[in-house]
Motif scaffolding. Structure first.
Motif, PDB file in Angstrom:
ATOM      1  N   LEU A  32      60.631  -7.364 -36.578  1.00 48.82           N
ATOM      2  CA  LEU A  32      59.625  -6.881 -35.626  1.00 48.82           C
ATOM      3  C   LEU A  32      58.410  -7.803 -35.560  1.00 48.82           C
ATOM      4  N   LYS A  33      58.101  -8.482 -36.636  1.00 45.61           N
ATOM      5  CA  LYS A  33      56.868  -9.250 -36.726  1.00 45.61           C
ATOM      6  C   LYS A  33      56.698 -10.270 -35.596  1.00 45.61           C
ATOM      7  N   PRO A  34      57.713 -11.102 -35.274  1.00 44.22           N
ATOM      8  CA  PRO A  34      57.499 -12.092 -34.210  1.00 44.22           C
ATOM      9  C   PRO A  34      57.245 -11.470 -32.839  1.00 44.22           C
ATOM     10  N   PHE A  35      57.684 -10.227 -32.637  1.00 45.82           N
ATOM     11  CA  PHE A  35      57.538  -9.576 -31.339  1.00 45.82           C
ATOM     12  C   PHE A  35      56.289  -8.692 -31.244  1.00 45.82           C
ATOM     13  N   GLU A  36      55.654  -8.414 -32.370  1.00 41.71           N
ATOM     14  CA  GLU A  36      54.594  -7.407 -32.387  1.00 41.71           C
ATOM     15  C   GLU A  36      53.460  -7.747 -31.425  1.00 41.71           C
ATOM     16  N   GLY A  37      53.000  -8.993 -31.438  1.00 42.55           N
ATOM     17  CA  GLY A  37      51.912  -9.376 -30.553  1.00 42.55           C
ATOM     18  C   GLY A  37      52.270  -9.248 -29.084  1.00 42.55           C
ATOM     19  N   VAL A  38      53.502  -9.656 -28.736  1.00 42.18           N
ATOM     20  CA  VAL A  38      53.963  -9.561 -27.347  1.00 42.18           C
ATOM     21  C   VAL A  38      54.074  -8.108 -26.931  1.00 42.18           C
ATOM     22  N   PHE A  39      54.596  -7.258 -27.812  1.00 39.49           N
ATOM     23  CA  PHE A  39      54.742  -5.835 -27.494  1.00 39.49           C
ATOM     24  C   PHE A  39      53.380  -5.182 -27.268  1.00 39.49           C
ATOM     25  N   ARG A  40      52.407  -5.517 -28.106  1.00 33.42           N
ATOM     26  CA  ARG A  40      51.076  -4.939 -27.956  1.00 33.42           C
ATOM     27  C   ARG A  40      50.469  -5.334 -26.605  1.00 33.42           C
ATOM     28  N   TRP A  41      50.593  -6.618 -26.280  1.00 31.28           N
ATOM     29  CA  TRP A  41      50.059  -7.077 -24.992  1.00 31.28           C
ATOM     30  C   TRP A  41      50.760  -6.369 -23.831  1.00 31.28           C
ATOM     31  N   GLN A  49      46.035   3.008 -19.616  1.00 31.94           N
ATOM     32  CA  GLN A  49      45.410   4.230 -20.136  1.00 31.94           C
ATOM     33  C   GLN A  49      45.498   4.301 -21.658  1.00 31.94           C
ATOM     34  N   PHE A  50      46.285   3.374 -22.238  1.00 32.27           N
ATOM     35  CA  PHE A  50      46.467   3.359 -23.690  1.00 32.27           C
ATOM     36  C   PHE A  50      45.942   2.061 -24.299  1.00 32.27           C
ATOM     37  N   LYS A  51      45.575   2.150 -25.548  1.00 34.41           N
ATOM     38  CA  LYS A  51      45.274   0.994 -26.378  1.00 34.41           C
ATOM     39  C   LYS A  51      46.091   1.120 -27.644  1.00 34.41           C
ATOM     40  N   VAL A  52      46.890   0.096 -27.954  1.00 38.21           N
ATOM     41  CA  VAL A  52      47.768   0.174 -29.115  1.00 38.21           C
ATOM     42  C   VAL A  52      46.941   0.198 -30.394  1.00 38.21           C
ATOM     43  N   SER A  53      47.189   1.211 -31.196  1.00 40.04           N
ATOM     44  CA  SER A  53      46.508   1.332 -32.479  1.00 40.04           C
ATOM     45  C   SER A  53      47.371   0.763 -33.608  1.00 40.04           C
ATOM     46  N   SER A  54      48.663   1.055 -33.572  1.00 47.96           N
ATOM     47  CA  SER A  54      49.571   0.497 -34.583  1.00 47.96           C
ATOM     48  C   SER A  54      50.985   0.458 -34.024  1.00 47.96           C
ATOM     49  N   LEU A  55      51.732  -0.533 -34.465  1.00 47.89           N
ATOM     50  CA  LEU A  55      53.140  -0.672 -34.123  1.00 47.89           C
ATOM     51  C   LEU A  55      53.832  -1.211 -35.364  1.00 47.89           C
ATOM     52  N   GLN A  56      54.682  -0.397 -35.961  1.00 50.10           N
ATOM     53  CA  GLN A  56      55.264  -0.777 -37.237  1.00 50.10           C
ATOM     54  C   GLN A  56      56.574  -0.040 -37.481  1.00 50.10           C
ATOM     55  N   ILE A  57      57.290  -0.544 -38.483  1.00 49.66           N
ATOM     56  CA  ILE A  57      58.498   0.129 -38.946  1.00 49.66           C
ATOM     57  C   ILE A  57      58.131   0.911 -40.200  1.00 49.66           C
ATOM     58  N   LEU A 133      66.787 -13.004 -25.269  1.00 51.43           N
ATOM     59  CA  LEU A 133      66.586 -11.950 -26.268  1.00 51.43           C
ATOM     60  C   LEU A 133      65.162 -11.416 -26.196  1.00 51.43           C
ATOM     61  N   LEU A 134      64.186 -12.299 -26.009  1.00 52.32           N
ATOM     62  CA  LEU A 134      62.798 -11.856 -25.893  1.00 52.32           C
ATOM     63  C   LEU A 134      62.622 -10.933 -24.691  1.00 52.32           C
ATOM     64  N   ILE A 135      63.217 -11.304 -23.567  1.00 55.60           N
ATOM     65  CA  ILE A 135      63.111 -10.474 -22.358  1.00 55.60           C
ATOM     66  C   ILE A 135      63.755  -9.116 -22.582  1.00 55.60           C
ATOM     67  N   VAL A 136      64.926  -9.117 -23.217  1.00 57.33           N
ATOM     68  CA  VAL A 136      65.640  -7.866 -23.480  1.00 57.33           C
ATOM     69  C   VAL A 136      64.811  -6.958 -24.387  1.00 57.33           C
ATOM     70  N   GLU A 137      64.232  -7.542 -25.433  1.00 58.04           N
ATOM     71  CA  GLU A 137      63.416  -6.736 -26.347  1.00 58.04           C
ATOM     72  C   GLU A 137      62.187  -6.168 -25.635  1.00 58.04           C
ATOM     73  N   MET A 138      61.597  -6.946 -24.731  1.00 58.57           N
ATOM     74  CA  MET A 138      60.434  -6.464 -23.995  1.00 58.57           C
ATOM     75  C   MET A 138      60.797  -5.327 -23.039  1.00 58.57           C
ATOM     76  N   LEU A 139      62.040  -5.316 -22.586  1.00 60.96           N
ATOM     77  CA  LEU A 139      62.483  -4.244 -21.697  1.00 60.96           C
ATOM     78  C   LEU A 139      62.867  -2.977 -22.454  1.00 60.96           C
ATOM     79  N   ASP A 140      62.876  -3.066 -23.767  1.00 60.26           N
ATOM     80  CA  ASP A 140      63.377  -1.939 -24.554  1.00 60.26           C
ATOM     81  C   ASP A 140      62.260  -1.202 -25.295  1.00 60.26           C
ATOM     82  N   ILE A 141      62.035  -1.523 -26.539  1.00 61.59           N
ATOM     83  CA  ILE A 141      61.196  -0.732 -27.435  1.00 61.59           C
ATOM     84  C   ILE A 141      59.789  -0.460 -26.887  1.00 61.59           C
ATOM     85  N   PRO A 142      59.033  -1.462 -26.440  1.00 60.89           N
ATOM     86  CA  PRO A 142      57.673  -1.149 -25.978  1.00 60.89           C
ATOM     87  C   PRO A 142      57.647  -0.207 -24.781  1.00 60.89           C
TER      88      PRO A 142
END
Length: 243
Positions: A32-41, A49-57, A133-142
């Motif tokens: 998750l670490k390499p994607f965390e910054g991209v997911f938050r953005w 309407q949201f501000k990410v406070s935490s994203l973790q496993i 893979l980056l695009i796919v991950e961005m379309l999923d979890i966040p």
């Protein structure tokens, strides 16, 4: 031949899948670490309407979960005009961690089982698949987690009966009913497509055939009794001169 190839490929895929599943279950928290910054953005951009406070496993009831906590950035105005002072109110949504690991697991298992390809080409495909893979991950979890938080906010604060019926909600349903596997297969398919497309372009066009010792140049004056220019060793009048 094709049947034999299929018989070999399927077991390799399933063995690779199981091994990768076990590995990601143990060390997936680092994925998750390499994607965390991209997911938050991404969440901050598409869900202002949201501000990410935490994203973790985290461990939740003995199971690894991807947990997203967001806070509202503005007060909510109800349909009757009532202003709710909700700035900073948190919302948390979770999904099992394997939902994030599924993409690399499927991609790497297909890459390991792909027949008739060299080790060098496998590394090329691995490199080519990374942006997909980056695009796919961005379309999923966040999107999944942020949409769930948005649905909870609308249902709790606005009593919105349409919460959970928007386009984003349908996308979440798609991801949970085979969409993840479909996107993973598409990503690795595009990577292989780039490999084979590049290979076909690298193929040189057939070189033009060198001039043959065919007819002599008509412009050259050759005596009838001179050796024929074609190199046959015969006199011109008995060789090309007959044509």
């Amino acid at each position: 031949m094709k049947r034999t190839l299929l018989v070999r490929t399927i077991p390799i895929f399933f063995v690779s899948y199981v091994i990768l599943l076990l590995l990601f279950s143990q060390f997936g928290q680092y994925y998750l670490k390499p994607f965390e910054g991209v997911f938050r953005w991404e969440i901050d951009f598409f869900f202002p309407q949201f501000k990410v406070s935490s994203l973790q496993i985290e461990d939740y009831g003995g199971q690894q979960m991807v947990s997203l906590t967001v806070r509202l950035t503005e007060n909510v105005i109800k349909h009757d005009g009532t202003v709710l002072h909700t700035v900073g109110r948190p919302y948390t949504s979770k999904t099992i961690a394997v939902n994030e690991y599924l993409h690399p697991i499927i991609i790497l298992a297909i890459l390991a089982a792909w027949p008739a390809i060299t080790l060098r080409d496998r590394f090329k495909v691995l490199f080519l698949v990374l942006p997909f893979l980056l695009i796919v991950e961005m379309l999923d979890i966040p999107l999944v987690l942020a949409t769930r938080s948005d649905e909870a906010m609308r249902a709790n604060l606005l009593n919105d009966p349409s919460a959970g019926t928007g386009l984003a909600s349908y996308w979440v349903a798609f991801m949970h009913t085979g969409g993840r596997a479909a996107l993973s297969i598409l990503a690795i398919g595009l990577a292989f497509g780039c490999l084979y497309l590049g290979r076909s372009r690298q193929k040189k066009t057939p070189a033009s055939a060198p001039p043959t010792k065919g007819e002599p140049l008509r412009a050259a004056k050759v005596g009838r009794n001179d050796p024929c220019p074609c190199g046959s060793g015969r006199k011109y009048k008995n060789c090309c001169g007959l044509k």
